[in-house]
Design a protein around this motif. Structure first.
Motif, short mmCIF file in Angstrom:
data_model
loop_
_atom_site.label_atom_id
_atom_site.label_comp_id
_atom_site.label_asym_id
_atom_site.label_seq_id
_atom_site.Cartn_x
_atom_site.Cartn_y
_atom_site.Cartn_z
N ILE A 159 43.99 21.97 47.19
CA ILE A 159 42.64 22.54 47.17
C ILE A 159 42.17 22.60 45.72
CG2 ILE A 159 41.22 24.54 47.72
CD1 ILE A 159 43.15 25.15 50.00
N GLY A 173 40.40 23.49 42.16
CA GLY A 173 39.81 24.63 41.46
C GLY A 173 40.18 25.99 42.01
N ASN A 197 38.79 32.29 33.78
CA ASN A 197 39.75 31.30 34.30
C ASN A 197 41.12 31.51 33.67
OD1 ASN A 197 38.00 30.01 36.07
ND2 ASN A 197 37.22 28.64 34.48
N MET A 225 32.98 31.01 35.29
CA MET A 225 34.20 30.34 35.75
C MET A 225 33.97 28.88 36.09
SD MET A 225 36.16 33.23 38.02
CE MET A 225 34.74 34.03 38.74
N TYR A 248 23.73 27.91 38.45
CA TYR A 248 24.65 28.37 39.49
C TYR A 248 23.87 29.06 40.61
CZ TYR A 248 28.43 30.73 41.91
OH TYR A 248 29.29 31.18 42.89
N MET A 305 23.47 28.11 44.66
CA MET A 305 23.74 29.00 45.78
C MET A 305 22.53 29.07 46.72
SD MET A 305 26.83 29.56 45.29
CE MET A 305 26.98 30.39 46.87
N GLN A 318 33.87 31.65 48.01
CA GLN A 318 34.94 31.64 47.02
C GLN A 318 34.38 32.22 45.73
OE1 GLN A 318 37.77 28.59 46.94
NE2 GLN A 318 38.30 28.81 44.78
N LEU A 319 35.05 33.24 45.24
CA LEU A 319 34.57 33.98 44.07
C LEU A 319 35.21 33.51 42.78
CD1 LEU A 319 34.74 37.58 45.59
CD2 LEU A 319 32.75 36.07 45.46
N ASP A 320 36.34 32.84 42.88
CA ASP A 320 37.13 32.60 41.67
C ASP A 320 37.37 31.12 41.39
OD1 ASP A 320 38.56 32.60 44.02
OD2 ASP A 320 40.39 33.40 43.15
N GLY A 321 37.56 30.87 40.09
CA GLY A 321 37.94 29.53 39.63
C GLY A 321 36.75 28.58 39.59
N THR A 322 37.07 27.33 39.29
CA THR A 322 35.99 26.35 39.14
C THR A 322 35.39 25.95 40.48
OG1 THR A 322 37.65 24.59 39.15
CG2 THR A 322 36.94 25.39 37.00
N ARG A 323 36.01 26.37 41.59
CA ARG A 323 35.46 26.07 42.92
C ARG A 323 34.56 27.21 43.42
NH1 ARG A 323 38.32 26.14 48.56
NH2 ARG A 323 37.75 24.19 49.57
N ALA A 324 34.33 28.24 42.60
CA ALA A 324 33.47 29.36 43.01
C ALA A 324 32.13 28.83 43.52
CB ALA A 324 33.25 30.31 41.84
N GLY A 325 31.61 29.48 44.54
CA GLY A 325 30.36 29.04 45.13
C GLY A 325 30.54 28.18 46.36
N HIS A 326 31.81 27.92 46.70
CA HIS A 326 32.11 27.12 47.90
C HIS A 326 31.53 27.80 49.15
CE1 HIS A 326 34.66 24.51 50.48
NE2 HIS A 326 34.72 25.56 51.26
N ILE A 327 30.77 27.04 49.90
CA ILE A 327 30.16 27.52 51.15
C ILE A 327 30.36 26.41 52.18
CG2 ILE A 327 27.95 28.02 52.30
CD1 ILE A 327 28.49 30.28 50.48
N VAL A 340 41.39 28.68 53.62
CA VAL A 340 40.99 28.57 52.21
C VAL A 340 40.32 27.22 51.96
CG1 VAL A 340 41.82 28.53 49.82
CG2 VAL A 340 42.73 30.21 51.43
N ARG A 341 40.87 26.17 52.56
CA ARG A 341 40.27 24.84 52.39
C ARG A 341 38.85 24.83 52.94
NH1 ARG A 341 42.91 22.09 55.98
NH2 ARG A 341 44.73 21.56 54.74
N ALA A 372 38.41 30.66 49.11
CA ALA A 372 39.55 31.55 48.88
C ALA A 372 39.35 32.91 49.52
CB ALA A 372 39.80 31.71 47.37
N GLN A 373 38.13 33.45 49.47
CA GLN A 373 37.88 34.77 50.07
C GLN A 373 37.30 34.65 51.48
OE1 GLN A 373 37.06 34.18 46.71
NE2 GLN A 373 38.95 35.19 46.13
N ASN A 407 27.31 35.14 46.16
CA ASN A 407 28.13 33.92 46.24
C ASN A 407 28.56 33.58 47.67
OD1 ASN A 407 28.84 33.70 43.15
ND2 ASN A 407 29.10 35.82 43.77
#
Lengths: 131, 287
Positions: free
Chosen positions: A11, A13, A71, A101, A109, A113, B194-203, B231-232, B236-237, B268
């Motif tokens: 997975i 990031g 990060n 991040m 960003y 969203m 997803q709140l964390d890391g460079t993948r934050a914003g994943h929807i 998670v995939r 993550a959240q 997010n």
């Protein structure tokens, strides 16, 4: 078990908060938890370095906090639910943290969203970039 | 006997608390989200619950990494909300229902869910925000609370299948409680984010909509996912979906959807709301 991050490495990031991360970040996260009290937030704001010295964190963890490098804090064992309390203490929204991040300007960003979020295509897994 | 009249599943994004405090319900950003709630508020007035049994994940208000239960059940006389550092106004305490709490704890351990019992417990935004959204004008909370926490903070997480089983065991325990109570089950959190890391914003809208559909008639389909799958797909959240799965598990009768709402984004997160009615098997037989 080699740790959940091994299993989750496909997975992109993403660092999952497994035993390795939790052990590494215990005191960093404890510092973050202390920011739930107004008097601690005030003490931290008054002298960040001195306040951080009161927690048995590593120098790298303290520096990452001072740099607000989220990060790096995650890599050093921080959990986002706890780390977010630093951002809130700074008066920033969660979207501000997320933009930091992801390395995107905050307005960009936010626009991503509003437009439906980070696209799933190519971001679901590393091995299958087309799904 | 206690009757489970239905379930409400809802997101619990902290910024909702700020929006309520600032009266932003009609603001263009917030309106599509808040407009989902009046129907759920009406439904609660129709079904008049005495108790809410709420499945949620604590974000570090009641638990820390020193002692973190996989499943925890509150058995406190009252539940206070407290400063989490987000700047959200804290809510008035919610009264507990200790007899029902202990009955649920006994039922769960009997069913091999060896839960942690909490006779003192703080409830965070995962409980306070759904209460604020669903009873916006309440001078005093019209229900008592039995809070049930699921660990989504530190791996290993319980599997979605185990969370469904937990919900089913809670449902059986409630229905064997020897008092005429009307119970609504809450499941809070999610949907994809997803709140964390460079993948934050994943929807993942298609995944969320599929989950909302399956939750009504086929929760087993959702229980087949692993943590890695969630998670995939959901971020993550997005794993917080297990709270919805557990709440659905507690509905043991014939389930139908009363209402749903889905909106991207709040902060997010993809925000979801569902109201599910439960027609207990005993009532269905009598009809």
């Amino acid at each position: 078990m080699a740790g959940y991050n091994e299993a989750f490495r496909d997975i992109p990031g993403t660092t999952v908060f497994d035993a390795t991360q939790s052990r590494l970040g215990y005191h960093l996260n404890q510092f973050c938890m202390s920011l739930m009290k107004a008097e601690n937030r005030a003490a931290f704001k008054a002298d960040e370095r001195a306040y951080l010295e009161t927690f048995p964190m590593t120098p790298e963890q303290r520096q990452a906090v001072l740099d607000r490098d989220y990060n790096r804090m995650i890599a050093l064992g921080g959990n986002i639910y706890f780390l977010a309390k630093i951002g809130a203490t700074d008066g920033f929204s969660f979207q501000n943290l997320a933009s930091k991040m992801t390395g995107m300007p905050e307005d960009e960003y936010k626009a991503m969203m509003v437009a439906g979020g980070r696209p799933i295509r190519g971001n679901r897994s590393k091995s299958d970039k087309d799904s | 006997m206690a009757t489970i009249v239905g379930a409400i599943t809802t997101s619990h994004i902290p910024s909702i608390g700020k929006a309520i405090a600032r009266n932003l319900q009609q603001d263009p950003y917030w309106k599509p989200f808040f407009d989902g709630y009046p129907r759920a508020q009406e439904w609660l007035k129709e079904v008049r619950p005495d108790v809410v049994v709420a499945f949620y994940n604590d974000h570090g208000l009641n638990y820390f990494l020193d002692a973190l239960p996989t499943f925890g059940v509150g058995a406190a006389p009252e539940y206070r909300n407290a400063d989490e550092g987000w700047g959200i106004p804290t809510l008035a305490p919610i009264l507990g229902h200790q007899d029902l709490s202990w009955h649920v704890i006994e039922g769960l351990v009997d069913a091999d869910f060896d839960v942690t019992t909490c006779q003192q417990m703080l409830v965070d935004h995962a409980v306070s925000l759904p209460f604020a959204l669903l009873w916006p004008d309440a001078e005093a909370w019209p229900v008592r609370l039995v809070p049930i926490t699921i660990n989504t903070l530190q791996y290993p997480f319980p599997s979605p299948a185990r969370c469904l089983g937990l919900g089913q065991a809670v449902g059986r325990a409630i229905e064997s409680f020897d008092e005429d109570l009307r119970v609504v089950v809450f499941g809070t959190g999610g949907l994809s984010h997803q709140l964390d890391g460079t993948r934050a914003g994943h929807i993942n809208k298609p995944f969320d909509l599929m989950c909302m559909e399956k939750l009504v008639d086929d929760p087993q389909a959702l229980a087949r996912y692993s943590a890695l799958d969630l998670v995939r797909e959901a971020g993550a959240q997005g794993f917080e979906l297990v709270n919805w799965i557990a709440a659905r598990g507690a509905l043991t009768g014939a389930v139908s959807q009363v209402h749903s709402n889905y909106h991207i984004p709040i902060s997010n997160t993809a925000a979801g709301l569902m109201v599910l009615e439960n027609r207990p098997a005993a009532m269905a037989r009598a009809a």
